[in-house]
Design a protein around this motif. Structure first.
Motif, PDB file in Angstrom:
ATOM      1  N   GLY A  68      55.105  81.471  41.289  1.00  0.00           N
ATOM      2  CA  GLY A  68      56.526  81.729  41.087  1.00  0.00           C
ATOM      3  C   GLY A  68      56.815  83.126  40.558  1.00  0.00           C
ATOM      4  O   GLY A  68      57.829  83.734  40.923  1.00  0.00           O
TER       5      GLY A  68
ATOM      6  N   SER B 180      58.766  78.331  42.092  1.00  0.00           N
ATOM      7  CA  SER B 180      57.403  78.127  41.591  1.00  0.00           C
ATOM      8  C   SER B 180      56.952  76.718  41.918  1.00  0.00           C
ATOM      9  O   SER B 180      57.726  75.771  41.785  1.00  0.00           O
TER      10      SER B 180
ATOM     11  N   GLY C 271      51.275  78.072  43.175  1.00  0.00           N
ATOM     12  CA  GLY C 271      51.965  78.296  44.438  1.00  0.00           C
ATOM     13  C   GLY C 271      53.375  78.775  44.165  1.00  0.00           C
ATOM     14  O   GLY C 271      53.908  78.566  43.063  1.00  0.00           O
TER      15      GLY C 271
ATOM     16  N   TYR D  70      62.172  77.921  24.674  1.00  0.00           N
ATOM     17  CA  TYR D  70      60.904  78.545  24.380  1.00  0.00           C
ATOM     18  C   TYR D  70      60.952  79.048  22.946  1.00  0.00           C
ATOM     19  O   TYR D  70      62.024  79.485  22.516  1.00  0.00           O
TER      20      TYR D  70
HETATM   21  C1  LIG Z   1      57.507  78.467  35.898  1.00  0.00           C
HETATM   22  C2  LIG Z   1      58.527  79.529  35.911  1.00  0.00           C
HETATM   23  C3  LIG Z   1      58.314  80.773  36.544  1.00  0.00           C
HETATM   24  C4  LIG Z   1      56.984  81.215  37.043  1.00  0.00           C
HETATM   25  O1  LIG Z   1      56.313  80.390  37.866  1.00  0.00           O
HETATM   26  P1  LIG Z   1      54.709  80.469  38.009  1.00  0.00           P
HETATM   27  O2  LIG Z   1      54.453  79.718  39.248  1.00  0.00           O
HETATM   28  O3  LIG Z   1      54.143  79.812  36.787  1.00  0.00           O
HETATM   29  O4  LIG Z   1      54.319  81.900  38.097  1.00  0.00           O
HETATM   30  C5  LIG Z   1      59.368  81.649  36.616  1.00  0.00           C
HETATM   31  N1  LIG Z   1      60.560  81.377  36.070  1.00  0.00           N
HETATM   32  C6  LIG Z   1      60.799  80.212  35.414  1.00  0.00           C
HETATM   33  C7  LIG Z   1      62.155  79.962  34.841  1.00  0.00           C
HETATM   34  C8  LIG Z   1      59.791  79.267  35.302  1.00  0.00           C
HETATM   35  O5  LIG Z   1      60.023  78.123  34.650  1.00  0.00           O
END
Ligand SMILES: *Cc1c(COP(=O)(O)O)cnc(C)c1O
Length: 404
Positions: A90, A216, A229, A347
């Motif tokens: 993602g 993501s 992915g 977070y």
């Molecule tokens: C999980 C997430 C991402 C990144 O995705 P990955 O696949 O872990 O790199 C980006 N933005 C948000 C808001 C997410 O929750």
């Protein structure tokens, strides 16, 4: 240690005779209600997933093949856009969107992107990775989504895009955001990493509303792979082509390199798994919606407030955040842990407070974000997912309602 009393534990403690759980520690040692059991999530569609994996294993073709093609077509149709380009994760999906806009001459390093301050770090990293400047905008205190009344005042001559984040699996788009982007000629980018299947007020799926969206498939997401992915969704053929090229070394034809890209491909096994899980996504999301409705209905505690949703959206509740007042968040989290309930915080440190952004420029310009900082101190995410039982949700609700 809080006494647990009688809880319907037969339903979630396996291989233990029915009866009364004597106390929290016994329960804790026996079985936590996990925040999310990925094992159960996979087992839910286990046979089909194994069949799909076996098919790829025996095919002898592991990258850039029929599985990617099929998943990309199915996911583009599901979201309601023309193009889907699979990539490694993602974060890369978002990085490639901004990088492609730079390669296409729509943006250049130093330009500004408006983005909510209370997002996961990946959204911000995708902007700074491209030497663009994130301009942080506060969320609304009631919805936790970007405050659309504060976007216009953040626009400067350098602004090129607004990046909204459908945080917690809830729609963040408003008509006002669309109007601002049109009025100022800004690209609208959506971070849809948490909101696969979410529907905004006018009936469109999130991820199909803006000029491009990043998705993501991290295992814990609503549509999760068995590894990493990601995908970019867009109706813009030039953007789709640039992203596909960038994610494959920048290669436009074999051994011809148009851009300085990277290896950021979605592999065939993950694409096959995702195509299976996509078929069940709406049912899995419906389960999350039932869980969310139970929480909204049942949670009654003066120390806790529940974020509201934007009107008329159909949200997919990737996470279920609650806000805990009077500095009691951490106390509630340990109380729940003692009572066998795992929670997480989404977070604890906002991006502008992270060491990686401890630069003078950031400190000068982006430190007045009181809503974001309060949220980081008050947020607690309760268990939610496609497999959690009604008994467990009722137990979580009762336990929280007893907290003082
Ligand atoms: C999980 C997430 C991402 C990144 O995705 P990955 O696949 O872990 O790199 C980006 N933005 C948000 C808001 C997410 O929750």
């Amino acid at each position: 240690m809080m006494p647990l009393g009688t809880v319907p534990f037969g339903s979630f403690v396996k291989n233990v005779p029915n009866g009364t759980v004597p106390n929290g520690i016994f329960f804790y040692l026996c079985n936590m209600i996990p925040f999310l059991s990925l094992k159960e999530v996979t087992e839910l569609h286990g046979a089909e997933i194994e069949e799909a994996v076996k098919r790829v294993v025996s095919s002898g073709w592991y990258l850039q093949g029929a599985e990617n093609e099929r998943f990309e077509a199915d996911y583009a149709q599901f979201i309601g856009s023309k193009y889907c380009v699979g990539c490694a994760n993602g974060l890369d999906a978002l990085i490639w969107i901004f990088r492609a806009y730079i390669e296409l001459g729509v943006m250049k390093p130093g330009d500004e992107v408006i983005v909510p301050a209370n997002t996961y770090i990946a959204t911000i990293l995708s902007i700074t990775e491209n030497e663009l400047k994130p301009v942080l905008v506060e969320p609304k205190a009631d919805t936790l989504q970007i405050d659309d009344s504060k976007i216009e005042e953040a626009i400067t001559p350098k602004t090129r895009a607004v990046c909204i984040v459908h945080l917690y699996g809830r729609n963040a788009y408003t008509d006002r955001i669309g109007e601002i982007c049109r009025k100022y000629g800004l690209k609208l980018v959506e971070d849809n990493a948490q909101a696969h299947g979410c529907i905004c007020a006018d009936g469109r799926k999130t991820g199909s509303i803006g000029d491009a969206s990043g998705h993501s498939f991290y295992p814990g997401k609503n549509l999760g792979a068995l590894g990493d992915g990601g995908a970019v969704i867009t109706n813009d053929p030039d953007l789709a082509a640039a992203v596909r090229t960038l994610a494959n070394y920048g290669s436009s034809a074999k051994y011809v390199f148009k851009y300085m890209g990277r290896n950021s491909r979605l592999d065939e096994i993950q694409a096959a798994v995702l195509d299976v899980k996509l078929k069940h996504l709406e049912a899995d999301n419906a389960h999350r919606q039932k869980v969310a409705a139970m929480y909204y209905e049942g949670l009654r505690n003066p120390l806790i407030s529940l974020p509201e949703c934007l009107p008329d959206a159909q949200n997919v509740y990737h996470l279920f955040p609650i806000l805990v007042s009077e500095n009691k968040r951490d106390e509630l989290q340990s109380y729940l842990k003692e009572n066998g309930i795992e929670t997480l915080i989404h977070y604890p440190i906002p991006p502008h407070k992270q060491e990686c952004y401890a630069t003078e420029e950031w400190n000068r310009s982006q430190l007045n974000l009181p809503i974001t900082e309060k949220l980081a101190a008050q947020e607690l995410s309760l268990p939610i997912g496609p497999t959690i039982s009604a008994d467990n949700i009722n137990y979580i609700i009762d336990t929280i309602n007893r907290f003082r």
